[in-house]
Scaffold this active site. Structure first.
Site, PDB file in Angstrom:
ATOM      1  N   GLU A 162       0.892  -1.167   0.000  1.00  0.00           N
ATOM      2  CA  GLU A 162       0.000   0.000   0.000  1.00  0.00           C
ATOM      3  C   GLU A 162       0.920   1.204   0.000  1.00  0.00           C
ATOM      4  O   GLU A 162       1.640   1.446   0.963  1.00  0.00           O
ATOM      5  CB  GLU A 162      -0.911  -0.039   1.233  1.00  0.00           C
ATOM      6  CG  GLU A 162      -1.977   1.039   1.228  1.00  0.00           C
ATOM      7  CD  GLU A 162      -1.653   2.155   2.190  1.00  0.00           C
ATOM      8  OE1 GLU A 162      -1.143   3.201   1.706  1.00  0.00           O
ATOM      9  OE2 GLU A 162      -1.891   2.003   3.390  1.00  0.00           O
ATOM     10  N   CYS A 201      -2.245   8.265   3.947  1.00  0.00           N
ATOM     11  CA  CYS A 201      -2.164   7.727   2.593  1.00  0.00           C
ATOM     12  C   CYS A 201      -3.474   7.908   1.848  1.00  0.00           C
ATOM     13  O   CYS A 201      -3.502   7.850   0.622  1.00  0.00           O
ATOM     14  CB  CYS A 201      -1.778   6.250   2.638  1.00  0.00           C
ATOM     15  SG  CYS A 201      -2.888   5.237   3.638  1.00  0.00           S
TER      16      CYS A 201
END
Length: 707
Positions: free
Chosen positions: A262, A301
């Protein structure tokens, strides 16, 4: 703080805590004051020992527990951490996190444990084998069949996490791996690893976790990938460049290490053409943009980096965002009451973010709101000290006259920074969103269903999650940037291509799916689920294979009931009178049950036929054992299919077989799924379904009942 007072963040390897010498380590500072807190060693840790200990001791101890037992331990752990979360808050403040930021990180992580505990016990079998999909017949006589099963990976999962969520980031990876039965080795990021260490220490001190199921590497572990092979998983959160280097390791390319990433994500928020200034959607959009800019000081993120808005709304959006920041955002030490945005995680991070903004301005971005030097106002106990040593930054909004400028779609400033670009059509908005080359999440904010559909379907292939926002969800939404454990967290392309969370999906990511072939008896023994053709022990009608000496399965507690125990009934004739009576009693007077000519004209029916639900009701009457006993309740049917119509004058019988037995760890009863099959007088298949019941573990309640 003197050198003698500085502590080293310890590691937990092979059942012991290790605190190497502080000399030559990396100093980690309080993000708000610049005070040195701890050092992180640069010495290489015993990674090989950690991996070996996880594969041996961790695997052995976790395998002693079933999926349900491991899920229950997650609940115990969540309750334990929940009682001590304020202690974690005190540490979290030093990372620059506000109380709300800490809630997202710490309470959010604990919430992941609760969710996976619940879903694991509700959706998985109480065993260590998960069936995947239906059985495939591989021979004409049914003696050879195939199916798929999931079992735990044989190695460890190494999780390498980013600095922004030191607790949630660890727990959201740990929870599904733990339920699957795979030991975890945690490698936190240096700037906030001391908070991860505090959480891991609590988890280990609880005494809840099996030995070897959790280890911690605080410090240098550059050779970690060298010690992994096809049995293991590497779960990475961080920069795309680092992920690329790790993915190119020979043990990933040739050795079969499972790699999940990720990474960087230039997430977008798209304002629909209808969401003009003054609409609820415009207000909701501005609120979510400001929240994503200031939550965790924009160090997420999932934060919104690109705001794609109608060209005519660019100025209005920038003005509204700036006004909301001015009115609601208070920057300073998060330990001070009233502060809503804290510092970035480190001075190094502050320099990186400012450098990224300077590069973006040089490439054509315009500073539309905010400043690049220290914020104009800081709230802190000792303002001068904080202003001098803290990693504080003003929120920044950039305007781009060229919506297709490559820099806005490729450079991420990982802080309180967001860009605004304009679009002229829905198609162009989709194109602009896709220029991010793969993202974790995008918000589509509109109350126009057609625009929503065009935008959502247009960008779906480029995103891991689409958050649809309008006046109906403005109050109830969990937010653009908040991954929830029930849904997939990840995204294609630049976002890394991985999948985390997603409920039971993420548990299966830590398991091996294997095709198995064999006889129904062998597949039943392997899976713990009865398959058609396997042995049965039937009570009931001798004409159809039952034995009168066998005990009716509804008289058996879970302690006595075995897979394959069942009951077969005699035939019961279905008359036209009963069909008509059922039609009028229920109000279901569909022509196939009431009109002979119309029914005969239907290609599926020979004439008037019985209602499917009449047959299911009669089947219950044929197999039920009426006296009080271990069966406490029927709580539903699954996979009901009607296959052969039953006309007046036909007869039906039922065969009921214990298919799956799931004792509940925390209750005095469990769940039993019964395979139910209806045949007619010609042994043709009439209907199939599963009956679900709750059954006592031991038959104590009604042991002395005599009717």
């Amino acid at each position: 703080m003197t050198t003698e007072q500085i502590t080293v963040v310890p590691s937990y390897i092979a059942g012991n805590w290790h605190s190497p010498a502080a000399q030559g380590g990396t100093e980690v500072r309080d993000a708000n004051t610049g005070e040195v807190l701890v050092t992180v060693t640069k010495d290489n840790l015993d990674v090989a020992g950690a991996v070996a200990y996880g594969r041996q001791t961790g695997q052995r101890e976790l395998a002693k527990l079933s999926l349900h037992e491991r899920a229950l331990k997650l609940k115990e752990l969540a309750l334990y951490l929940n009682e001590r979360r304020k202690d974690l808050y005190e540490v979290s403040f030093k990372t620059g996190a506000t109380k709300i930021d800490s809630m997202v990180d710490i309470d959010g992580g604990i919430g992941v444990l609760f969710t996976f505990s619940s879903k694991g016990r509700r959706e998985l079998p109480n065993s260590n084998v998960i069936l995947d999909g239906p059985t495939e017949p591989l021979s004409k006589d049914g003696s050879f069949i195939g199916t798929h099963i999931y079992t735990a990976m044989a190695g460890v999962v190494v999780q390498v996490n980013a600095f922004n969520f030191p607790v949630w980031g660890m727990l959201e990876k740990f929870a599904p791996a733990f339920i699957a039965g795979v030991p975890t080795i945690v490698k936190p990021a240096t700037p906030t690893g001391y908070l991860t260490e505090a959480a891991v220490r609590m988890m280990l001190d609880s005494g809840i976790l099996p030995e070897g199921s959790l280890q911690l590497l605080s410090g240098s572990a550059r050779d970690i990938m060298d010690h992994l092979d096809y049995r293991d998983m590497f779960a990475f959160t961080g920069s795309a460049s680092t992920a690329s280097k790790l993915k190119s390791h020979r043990n990933v390319i040739d050795g079969g290490v499972r790699f999940a990433a990720e990474t960087d994500s230039l997430n977008a928020a798209i304002l629909g053409p209808d969401a003009v200034e003054g609409t609820p959607e415009f207000d909701a959009f501005v609120k979510v943009v400001v929240n994503e800019m200031t939550s965790k000081a924009g160090q997420k993120c999932t934060a919104i980096r690109r705001n794609i808005v109608p060209a005519a709304q660019v100025d209005a959006v920038i003005s509204a965002v700036g006004k909301r920041i001015d009115e609601r955002v208070v920057i300073g030490d998060p330990r001070v009451e009233g502060v809503t945005m804290g510092a970035l995680a480190s001075l190094e991070q502050l320099a990186d973010v400012r450098g990224a903004v300077e590069d973006m301005i040089a490439a054509g971005g315009e500073l539309a709101y905010g400043r690049l030097d220290a914020p104009a106002v800081l709230v802190a106990p000792e303002k001068d000290a904080v202003a001098e040593g803290g990693a504080f930054m003003s929120p920044v909004v950039l305007r781009w006259n060229d919506a297709r400028n490559p820099m806005v779609h490729s450079r991420e400033a990982f802080g309180p920074v967001s860009s605004v670009i304009g679009y002229s059509s829905v198609d162009e908005a989709v194109e602009l969103a896709a220029m991010g080359a793969g993202s974790l999440v995008a918000t589509v904010c509109t109350n126009d269903a057609e625009a929503m559909r065009a935008l959502s379907l247009g960008i779906a292939a480029h995103h891991g999650r689409v958050h649809i926002l309008n006046r109906e969800t403005a109050r109830s939404t969990t937010g653009h940037g908040s991954p929830v454990p029930h849904l997939v967290h990840g995204g294609p392309g630049r976002a890394g291509g991985g999948e985390e969370l997603g409920g039971i999906r993420s548990v299966k990511h830590h398991m091996q799916r294997t095709a198995v072939q064999g006889s129904p008896n062998m597949i039943t023994a392997l899976s713990g689920v009865w398959h058609t053709g396997a042995q049965q022990s039937l009570a009931g009608s001798q004409q159809f294979g039952g034995k009168p000496q066998n005990v009716h399965p509804f008289r058996k507690s879970l302690a006595e009931l075995k897979i394959g125990d069942g009951f077969v009934s005699d035939l019961r004739e279905v008359s036209l009178e009963k069909i008509t009576e059922f039609a009028h009693e229920t109000g279901d007077t569909f022509y196939a049950h009431t009109d002979q000519a119309a029914a005969e004209a239907n290609p599926f029916f020979p004439g008037i036929v019985a209602h499917g639900y009449l047959l299911v009701s009669w089947a219950a009457g044929l197999f039920v054992e009426p006296a009080p006993g271990p069966v406490l309740a029927n709580y539903g049917l699954e996979s009901l299919r009607f296959i052969t119509p039953v006309a007046a004058g036909d007869s039906i019988r039922v065969t009921l077989t214990a298919k799956k037995i799931t004792p509940r760890v925390t209750d005095e009863y469990g769940e039993v799924a019964w395979d139910a099959v209806l045949h007619n007088q010609n042994d043709e298949l009439v209907a199939t379904y599963d009956v679900l019941t709750l059954v006592e573990k031991t038959d104590s309640t009604y042991a002395n009942w005599n009717g």
